[in-house]
Motif scaffolding. Structure first.
Motif, PDB file in Angstrom:
ATOM      1  N   ILE A 199       0.864  -1.184   0.000  1.00  0.00           N
ATOM      2  CA  ILE A 199       0.000   0.000   0.000  1.00  0.00           C
ATOM      3  C   ILE A 199       0.901   1.234   0.000  1.00  0.00           C
ATOM      4  N   GLY A 200       0.439   2.293  -0.676  1.00  0.00           N
ATOM      5  CA  GLY A 200       1.135   3.569  -0.573  1.00  0.00           C
ATOM      6  C   GLY A 200       2.182   3.822  -1.636  1.00  0.00           C
ATOM      7  N   ILE A 201       2.350   2.897  -2.601  1.00  0.00           N
ATOM      8  CA  ILE A 201       3.267   3.181  -3.700  1.00  0.00           C
ATOM      9  C   ILE A 201       2.512   3.090  -5.024  1.00  0.00           C
ATOM     10  N   LYS A 202       3.011   3.808  -6.032  1.00  0.00           N
ATOM     11  CA  LYS A 202       2.325   3.784  -7.336  1.00  0.00           C
ATOM     12  C   LYS A 202       3.344   3.825  -8.482  1.00  0.00           C
ATOM     13  N   ILE A 203       2.851   3.424  -9.650  1.00  0.00           N
ATOM     14  CA  ILE A 203       3.694   3.438 -10.854  1.00  0.00           C
ATOM     15  C   ILE A 203       3.393   4.718 -11.621  1.00  0.00           C
ATOM     16  N   LEU A 204       4.447   5.431 -12.033  1.00  0.00           N
ATOM     17  CA  LEU A 204       4.232   6.639 -12.843  1.00  0.00           C
ATOM     18  C   LEU A 204       3.920   6.239 -14.275  1.00  0.00           C
ATOM     19  N   ASN A 205       3.065   7.034 -14.884  1.00  0.00           N
ATOM     20  CA  ASN A 205       2.707   6.726 -16.270  1.00  0.00           C
ATOM     21  C   ASN A 205       3.708   7.386 -17.226  1.00  0.00           C
ATOM     22  N   ASP A 206       4.961   6.962 -17.120  1.00  0.00           N
ATOM     23  CA  ASP A 206       5.997   7.562 -17.966  1.00  0.00           C
ATOM     24  C   ASP A 206       7.045   6.496 -18.275  1.00  0.00           C
ATOM     25  N   PRO A 207       6.612   5.440 -19.001  1.00  0.00           N
ATOM     26  CA  PRO A 207       7.534   4.322 -19.207  1.00  0.00           C
ATOM     27  C   PRO A 207       8.698   4.657 -20.137  1.00  0.00           C
ATOM     28  N   PHE A 208       9.766   3.909 -19.984  1.00  0.00           N
ATOM     29  CA  PHE A 208      10.928   4.022 -20.874  1.00  0.00           C
ATOM     30  C   PHE A 208      10.637   3.244 -22.155  1.00  0.00           C
ATOM     31  N   GLU A 209      11.638   3.105 -23.013  1.00  0.00           N
ATOM     32  CA  GLU A 209      11.362   2.410 -24.283  1.00  0.00           C
ATOM     33  C   GLU A 209      11.202   0.903 -24.094  1.00  0.00           C
ATOM     34  N   ARG A 210      10.564   0.277 -25.103  1.00  0.00           N
ATOM     35  CA  ARG A 210      10.242  -1.140 -25.102  1.00  0.00           C
ATOM     36  C   ARG A 210      11.501  -2.022 -25.063  1.00  0.00           C
ATOM     37  N   GLU A 211      11.413  -3.107 -24.312  1.00  0.00           N
ATOM     38  CA  GLU A 211      12.519  -4.065 -24.250  1.00  0.00           C
ATOM     39  C   GLU A 211      11.995  -5.439 -24.622  1.00  0.00           C
ATOM     40  N   GLU A 212      12.842  -6.257 -25.189  1.00  0.00           N
ATOM     41  CA  GLU A 212      12.436  -7.630 -25.549  1.00  0.00           C
ATOM     42  C   GLU A 212      13.071  -8.603 -24.571  1.00  0.00           C
ATOM     43  N   TYR A 213      12.286  -9.570 -24.087  1.00  0.00           N
ATOM     44  CA  TYR A 213      12.810 -10.634 -23.232  1.00  0.00           C
ATOM     45  C   TYR A 213      13.136 -11.859 -24.086  1.00  0.00           C
ATOM     46  N   ALA A 214      14.300 -12.462 -23.841  1.00  0.00           N
ATOM     47  CA  ALA A 214      14.657 -13.697 -24.551  1.00  0.00           C
ATOM     48  C   ALA A 214      15.493 -14.588 -23.632  1.00  0.00           C
ATOM     49  N   ILE A 215      15.693 -15.820 -24.098  1.00  0.00           N
ATOM     50  CA  ILE A 215      16.498 -16.796 -23.351  1.00  0.00           C
ATOM     51  C   ILE A 215      17.948 -16.649 -23.797  1.00  0.00           C
TER      52      ILE A 215
END
Ligand code: ARG
Length: 256
Positions: A204-220
């Motif tokens: 409780i009491g924390i939030k995410i800002l609506n200002d994301p950085f650029e897209r990243e791709e996840y891979a193995i």
């Protein structure tokens, strides 16, 4: 008589060990050969990154653990998960200590110098978490001059370290960074979006800002020039095409 017996035993012993090594078995249960006779593949991860990998009931669960399990099944291997610090994963993969790494890991040019990556299986972005009350940070531009928590060796760490005049606090677990934030020791935490959502749901009491950085791709990631990479890609692309990857992701991420 005794001498004859020991000579016979010695010959028998040599023959059996020769047979075993020729068949590819190993006396050590750790290295090869599971109960079902399948070879093991060791996956390095950092299981403090819900919903991709986290410990529940003494087991590593999450999106990556499930995809890896299906992947290994299809290729006829038994999956073994080795939980370690995030910044130990690439060295473990590059040195061949483990067979592959899967940890919500972003493909970066720098990492590609040490390991190979499969095709991506999903994407994400870094986001900023702040305390709901009295936050001096409203966007990425406000990070300068602030104390910001990150997980050591992650892309969040790389981004924040590039901001001028920022004080970076590096934690071995994202959850420890969030804890420090809730205790007022940090102005913000920068971490991947899905774990950020898991953390804000639990605190409780924390939030995410609506200002994301650029897209990243996840891979193995795999050892450079590993013959497994192509096999992984073939199966991974099948699992993407037939909806298995999406179904696993949807099981853990409710995006409504
Ligand atoms: N996507 C980020 C990176 O590749 C963070 C990954 C952290 N993963 C983890 N299992 N702790 O750097």
């Amino acid at each position: 008589m005794k001498k004859v017996i020991s000579a016979v035993l010695a010959v028998l012993f040599c023959m059996t060990s020769m047979m075993f090594s020729a068949c590819g078995f190993s006396a050590s249960p750790e290295s090869k050969g599971s109960a079902a006779g399948a070879k093991k593949l060791h996956m390095a991860t950092n299981a403090a990154f819900e919903p991709y990998e986290y410990v529940e009931g003494g087991q590593v669960v999450g999106i990556d653990a499930e995809i890896a399990r299906v992947l290994c099944d299809k290729l006829g291997y038994t999956l073994v998960i080795d939980d370690m610090d995030f910044d130990a994963i690439i060295p473990a993969v590059a040195s061949g200590k483990v067979d592959f790494g899967m940890a919500g890991m972003t493909v970066t040019e720098e990492r590609k110098q040490s390991v190979d990556f499969t095709d991506p299986y999903t994407s994400s972005v870094q986001v900023i978490i702040v305390n709901e009350k009295n936050s001096k940070v409203a966007s990425a531009d406000d990070l300068a001059g602030k104390t910001v928590g990150v997980q050591l060796g992650t892309t969040g760490d790389i981004f924040v370290s590039d901001v001028n005049d920022v004080k970076v606090e590096r934690f071995s677990k994202g959850s420890d960074a969030v804890l420090a934030l809730t205790q007022g020791e940090l102005d913000a935490v920068v971490i991947d979006k899905d774990p950020a959502e898991a953390f804000t749901d639990q605190n409780i009491g924390i939030k995410i800002l609506n200002d994301p950085f650029e897209r990243e791709e996840y891979a193995i990631c795999l050892k450079k020039d590993s013959e497994l990479t192509e096999k992984f890609n073939t199966v991974l692309n099948d699992l993407k095409a037939d909806g298995t990857v999406d179904d696993i992701i949807k099981k853990y991420i409710n995006d409504n």
